[in-house]
Motif scaffolding. Structure first.
Motif, mmCIF file in Angstrom:
data_model
loop_
_atom_site.group_PDB
_atom_site.id
_atom_site.type_symbol
_atom_site.label_atom_id
_atom_site.label_comp_id
_atom_site.label_asym_id
_atom_site.label_seq_id
_atom_site.Cartn_x
_atom_site.Cartn_y
_atom_site.Cartn_z
ATOM 1 N N SER A 5 42.146 26.909 43.466
ATOM 2 C CA SER A 5 42.749 26.838 42.140
ATOM 3 C C SER A 5 41.750 27.226 41.050
ATOM 4 O O SER A 5 42.148 27.567 39.936
ATOM 5 C CB SER A 5 43.296 25.441 41.877
ATOM 6 O OG SER A 5 42.252 24.490 41.947
ATOM 7 N N ALA A 6 40.457 27.239 41.355
ATOM 8 C CA ALA A 6 39.433 27.634 40.384
ATOM 9 C C ALA A 6 39.607 29.077 39.924
ATOM 10 O O ALA A 6 39.143 29.443 38.844
ATOM 11 C CB ALA A 6 38.037 27.437 40.970
ATOM 12 N N ILE A 7 40.319 29.880 40.704
ATOM 13 C CA ILE A 7 40.566 31.279 40.313
ATOM 14 C C ILE A 7 41.262 31.329 38.960
ATOM 15 O O ILE A 7 41.069 32.265 38.182
ATOM 16 C CB ILE A 7 41.394 32.018 41.399
ATOM 17 C CG1 ILE A 7 41.382 33.523 41.162
ATOM 18 C CG2 ILE A 7 42.812 31.537 41.460
ATOM 19 C CD1 ILE A 7 40.156 34.217 41.624
ATOM 20 N N GLY A 8 42.031 30.315 38.634
ATOM 21 C CA GLY A 8 42.771 30.266 37.387
ATOM 22 C C GLY A 8 41.904 30.116 36.149
ATOM 23 O O GLY A 8 42.395 30.230 35.036
ATOM 24 N N GLY A 24 42.968 32.925 54.094
ATOM 25 C CA GLY A 24 44.122 32.249 54.668
ATOM 26 C C GLY A 24 44.717 31.315 53.636
ATOM 27 O O GLY A 24 44.493 31.459 52.444
ATOM 28 N N GLU A 25 45.438 30.340 54.100
ATOM 29 C CA GLU A 25 46.121 29.366 53.252
ATOM 30 C C GLU A 25 47.122 30.065 52.335
ATOM 31 O O GLU A 25 47.762 31.016 52.747
ATOM 32 C CB GLU A 25 45.118 28.498 52.501
ATOM 33 C CG GLU A 25 44.238 27.689 53.462
ATOM 34 C CD GLU A 25 43.335 26.710 52.772
ATOM 35 O OE1 GLU A 25 43.677 26.271 51.661
ATOM 36 O OE2 GLU A 25 42.293 26.383 53.349
ATOM 37 N N SER A 26 47.257 29.621 51.103
ATOM 38 C CA SER A 26 48.285 30.168 50.219
ATOM 39 C C SER A 26 47.664 30.674 48.924
ATOM 40 O O SER A 26 46.498 30.433 48.637
ATOM 41 C CB SER A 26 49.347 29.106 49.917
ATOM 42 O OG SER A 26 48.751 28.006 49.264
ATOM 43 N N ILE A 27 48.480 31.368 48.141
ATOM 44 C CA ILE A 27 48.047 31.842 46.825
ATOM 45 C C ILE A 27 48.179 30.663 45.864
ATOM 46 O O ILE A 27 49.264 30.096 45.739
ATOM 47 C CB ILE A 27 48.921 33.013 46.346
ATOM 48 C CG1 ILE A 27 48.843 34.178 47.336
ATOM 49 C CG2 ILE A 27 48.494 33.459 44.946
ATOM 50 C CD1 ILE A 27 49.857 35.279 47.080
ATOM 51 N N SER A 30 47.650 28.408 40.206
ATOM 52 C CA SER A 30 46.830 28.624 39.011
ATOM 53 C C SER A 30 46.606 30.102 38.725
ATOM 54 O O SER A 30 46.167 30.462 37.639
ATOM 55 C CB SER A 30 45.475 27.919 39.154
ATOM 56 O OG SER A 30 44.741 28.478 40.235
ATOM 57 N N ILE A 31 46.952 30.972 39.663
ATOM 58 C CA ILE A 31 46.793 32.409 39.441
ATOM 59 C C ILE A 31 47.657 32.865 38.259
ATOM 60 O O ILE A 31 47.378 33.877 37.619
ATOM 61 C CB ILE A 31 47.093 33.204 40.727
ATOM 62 C CG1 ILE A 31 46.391 34.557 40.685
ATOM 63 C CG2 ILE A 31 48.587 33.327 40.977
ATOM 64 C CD1 ILE A 31 46.140 35.177 42.022
#
Length: 127
Positions: A5-8, A24-27, A30-31
Protein backbone atom coordinates in the motif's frame (compact mmCIF):
# COMPACT_ATOMS: atom_id res chain seq x y z
CA UNK A 1 7.55 -9.83 -4.01
CA UNK A 2 4.44 -7.73 -3.92
CA UNK A 3 3.19 -4.19 -4.33
CA UNK A 4 2.42 -2.76 -0.92
CA UNK A 5 0.00 0.00 0.00
CA UNK A 6 3.05 2.30 0.32
CA UNK A 7 2.94 2.66 -3.48
CA UNK A 8 0.07 5.09 -2.91
CA UNK A 9 2.45 7.62 -1.35
CA UNK A 10 4.36 8.17 -4.61
CA UNK A 11 2.02 11.01 -5.56
CA UNK A 12 4.13 12.50 -8.37
CA UNK A 13 4.71 9.20 -10.18
CA UNK A 14 3.89 9.46 -13.90
CA UNK A 15 5.00 6.00 -15.10
CA UNK A 16 5.25 2.67 -13.32
CA UNK A 17 6.73 -0.24 -15.25
CA UNK A 18 7.07 -3.47 -13.25
CA UNK A 19 6.55 -6.00 -16.04
CA UNK A 20 8.02 -9.48 -15.87
CA UNK A 21 9.00 -9.51 -12.24
CA UNK A 22 7.95 -11.99 -9.59
CA UNK A 23 5.14 -9.89 -8.17
CA UNK A 24 2.33 -11.82 -6.55
CA UNK A 25 -0.58 -11.08 -4.25
CA UNK A 26 -2.94 -8.32 -5.40
CA UNK A 27 -2.86 -4.75 -6.66
CA UNK A 28 -3.21 -2.49 -3.60
CA UNK A 29 -6.25 -0.20 -3.52
CA UNK A 30 -3.93 2.70 -2.62
CA UNK A 31 -2.81 2.75 -6.26
CA UNK A 32 -5.89 4.93 -6.85
CA UNK A 33 -4.10 7.86 -5.17
CA UNK A 34 -1.48 8.13 -7.94
CA UNK A 35 -3.37 10.91 -9.73
CA UNK A 36 -0.42 11.86 -11.99
CA UNK A 37 0.06 8.31 -13.31
CA UNK A 38 -0.07 8.09 -17.11
CA UNK A 39 1.38 4.62 -17.79
CA UNK A 40 0.98 1.50 -15.64
CA UNK A 41 2.50 -1.81 -16.72
CA UNK A 42 2.23 -4.75 -14.33
CA UNK A 43 2.21 -7.43 -17.04
CA UNK A 44 3.93 -10.77 -16.81
CA UNK A 45 3.70 -11.25 -13.07
CA UNK A 46 1.59 -13.51 -10.84
CA UNK A 47 -0.75 -10.83 -9.54
CA UNK A 48 -3.96 -12.29 -8.15
CA UNK A 49 -7.35 -11.01 -7.10
CA UNK A 50 -9.60 -8.56 -8.86
CA UNK A 51 -8.76 -5.38 -10.72
CA UNK A 52 -9.21 -2.62 -8.14
CA UNK A 53 -11.96 -0.17 -9.03
CA UNK A 54 -9.63 2.60 -7.80
CA UNK A 55 -7.77 2.42 -11.11
CA UNK A 56 -10.78 4.27 -12.50
CA UNK A 57 -9.78 7.26 -10.36
CA UNK A 58 -6.52 7.75 -12.29
CA UNK A 59 -7.81 10.51 -14.56
CA UNK A 60 -4.44 10.93 -16.35
CA UNK A 61 -4.00 7.23 -17.18
CA UNK A 62 -3.49 6.64 -20.89
CA UNK A 63 -1.97 3.15 -20.88
CA UNK A 64 -2.83 0.19 -18.64
CA UNK A 65 -1.27 -3.23 -19.13
CA UNK A 66 -2.28 -5.97 -16.69
CA UNK A 67 -1.78 -8.87 -19.11
CA UNK A 68 -0.29 -12.26 -18.24
CA UNK A 69 -1.32 -12.32 -14.59
CA UNK A 70 -3.80 -14.34 -12.53
CA UNK A 71 -6.51 -11.71 -12.20
CA UNK A 72 -10.15 -12.77 -11.78
CA UNK A 73 -13.55 -11.11 -11.90
CA UNK A 74 -14.90 -8.39 -14.19
CA UNK A 75 -13.43 -5.19 -15.55
CA UNK A 76 -14.60 -2.51 -13.11
CA UNK A 77 -17.41 -0.18 -14.23
CA UNK A 78 -15.28 2.70 -12.93
CA UNK A 79 -13.07 2.41 -16.02
CA UNK A 80 -15.67 4.58 -17.75
CA UNK A 81 -14.17 7.46 -15.73
CA UNK A 82 -11.07 7.11 -17.95
CA UNK A 83 -13.07 7.92 -21.08
CA UNK A 84 -11.07 11.05 -21.93
CA UNK A 85 -7.55 9.66 -21.37
CA UNK A 86 -7.27 5.88 -21.75
CA UNK A 87 -5.81 4.85 -25.10
CA UNK A 88 -4.49 1.34 -24.39
CA UNK A 89 -6.09 -1.34 -22.24
CA UNK A 90 -4.51 -4.79 -22.18
CA UNK A 91 -5.94 -7.33 -19.74
CA UNK A 92 -5.27 -10.36 -21.94
CA UNK A 93 -4.10 -13.73 -20.59
CA UNK A 94 -5.79 -13.62 -17.18
CA UNK A 95 -8.81 -15.37 -15.67
CA UNK A 96 -11.14 -12.38 -15.94
CA UNK A 97 -14.77 -13.06 -16.73
CA UNK A 98 -18.37 -12.07 -16.76
CA UNK A 99 -20.16 -9.79 -19.18
CA UNK A 100 -18.10 -6.99 -20.70
CA UNK A 101 -19.06 -3.71 -19.14
CA UNK A 102 -21.01 -1.42 -21.42
CA UNK A 103 -18.91 1.50 -20.20
CA UNK A 104 -15.92 0.24 -22.23
CA UNK A 105 -17.70 1.57 -25.30
CA UNK A 106 -17.68 5.09 -23.86
CA UNK A 107 -13.89 5.35 -23.66
CA UNK A 108 -13.44 7.92 -26.42
CA UNK A 109 -9.74 7.60 -27.27
CA UNK A 110 -9.29 3.86 -26.79
CA UNK A 111 -7.19 2.65 -29.74
CA UNK A 112 -5.86 -0.67 -28.39
CA UNK A 113 -8.11 -3.09 -26.50
CA UNK A 114 -6.78 -6.57 -25.70
CA UNK A 115 -9.21 -8.87 -23.92
CA UNK A 116 -8.12 -12.24 -25.33
CA UNK A 117 -7.54 -15.40 -23.31
CA UNK A 118 -10.02 -14.64 -20.54
CA UNK A 119 -13.59 -15.81 -19.85
CA UNK A 120 -15.70 -12.82 -20.89
CA UNK A 121 -19.21 -13.18 -22.21
CA UNK A 122 -21.43 -11.01 -24.35
CA UNK A 123 -20.51 -8.59 -27.06
CA UNK A 124 -17.78 -5.97 -27.15
CA UNK A 125 -19.50 -2.62 -26.46
CA UNK A 126 -19.15 -0.10 -29.26
CA UNK A 127 -20.75 2.98 -27.68
Amino acid sequence: GSLTSAIGRMYSLKELHLANNLLGESIPHSIGTLHSLKHLDLSGNSIQGTIPYELGQLKELSSLNLSWNLLVGPIPHEFSELRDTLMTLDVSHNNLGGPLVVELGSITYLTILRLNDNHFSGEVPTE
